[in-house]
Design a protein around this motif. Sequence first.
Motif, PDB file in Angstrom:
ATOM      1  N   GLY A  86       1.529  -3.627 -13.268  1.00 29.20           N
ATOM      2  CA  GLY A  86       1.537  -3.562 -11.810  1.00 29.20           C
ATOM      3  C   GLY A  86       0.983  -2.265 -11.247  1.00 29.20           C
ATOM      4  O   GLY A  86       0.960  -2.072 -10.047  1.00 29.20           O
ATOM      5  N   GLN A  87       0.516  -1.355 -12.127  1.00 27.10           N
ATOM      6  CA  GLN A  87      -0.099  -0.129 -11.637  1.00 27.10           C
ATOM      7  C   GLN A  87      -1.590  -0.359 -11.447  1.00 27.10           C
ATOM      8  O   GLN A  87      -2.233  -1.017 -12.260  1.00 27.10           O
ATOM      9  CB  GLN A  87       0.109   1.029 -12.613  1.00 27.10           C
ATOM     10  N   GLU A  89      -1.507   2.675  -6.639  1.00 26.54           N
ATOM     11  CA  GLU A  89      -0.346   1.906  -6.193  1.00 26.54           C
ATOM     12  C   GLU A  89       0.318   1.211  -7.369  1.00 26.54           C
ATOM     13  O   GLU A  89      -0.308   0.972  -8.396  1.00 26.54           O
ATOM     14  CB  GLU A  89      -0.703   0.906  -5.109  1.00 26.54           C
ATOM     15  N   HIS A  95       8.362  -4.361  -3.529  1.00 25.42           N
ATOM     16  CA  HIS A  95       7.720  -3.338  -2.710  1.00 25.42           C
ATOM     17  C   HIS A  95       6.566  -2.711  -3.489  1.00 25.42           C
ATOM     18  O   HIS A  95       6.614  -2.606  -4.703  1.00 25.42           O
ATOM     19  CB  HIS A  95       8.715  -2.231  -2.338  1.00 25.42           C
ATOM     20  N   ARG A  96       5.552  -2.291  -2.748  1.00 22.93           N
ATOM     21  CA  ARG A  96       4.445  -1.523  -3.314  1.00 22.93           C
ATOM     22  C   ARG A  96       4.626  -0.068  -2.913  1.00 22.93           C
ATOM     23  O   ARG A  96       4.896   0.233  -1.758  1.00 22.93           O
ATOM     24  CB  ARG A  96       3.094  -2.003  -2.778  1.00 22.93           C
ATOM     25  N   ILE A  99       2.493   3.433  -2.709  1.00 21.40           N
ATOM     26  CA  ILE A  99       1.077   3.785  -2.622  1.00 21.40           C
ATOM     27  C   ILE A  99       0.938   5.293  -2.495  1.00 21.40           C
ATOM     28  O   ILE A  99       1.669   5.931  -1.729  1.00 21.40           O
ATOM     29  CB  ILE A  99       0.434   3.107  -1.390  1.00 21.40           C
ATOM     30  N   TRP A 113       3.778  -1.707  -8.168  1.00 21.04           N
ATOM     31  CA  TRP A 113       4.843  -2.564  -7.681  1.00 21.04           C
ATOM     32  C   TRP A 113       6.167  -2.036  -8.201  1.00 21.04           C
ATOM     33  O   TRP A 113       6.257  -1.572  -9.330  1.00 21.04           O
ATOM     34  CB  TRP A 113       4.633  -4.007  -8.143  1.00 21.04           C
TER      35      TRP A 113
END
Length: 133
Positions: free
Chosen positions: A71-72, A84, A91-92, A94, A86
């Motif tokens: 998720g990176q 960014e 939620h993300r 950033i 997750w």
Amino acid sequence: MVTFAFHFGPNLINFGKLGGLNAQDFVGTVNHDGVPTVRAIKQYQSDHGSWPKDIEALTPNYLNAAMIHGGQDFSCSGTTPQFEFWTKYNHRVIYDFTPGSERWTVAGPFVNGPIPLPPVAISPSAQPVSPSR
């Protein structure tokens, strides 16, 4: 009593606290999962004069492969690099590398806005300075 349960109950069940989530709740996650990666990205840029093409370009010289989480993502579209990932509750987080407005933000269903952390800093480059004439 019923009003109390309906107002605070969902927060207690979902987030483990009476109040709702806020940006401060993401500080620990950012320090653990985000700061090392952003520091590695900045060090890469300092050493190479350009941004890495992706997160994988940071291994093994700047970041241990085990530190890269699913998720990176790092993107450098145009002149605005951005990292960014997750995190909890969909939620993300950033990191915006834009000089003068470098900052962490969170975006998601419960919280949107800046995370109260300073910009990530790296130590001055250890590369030798060319001799002056």
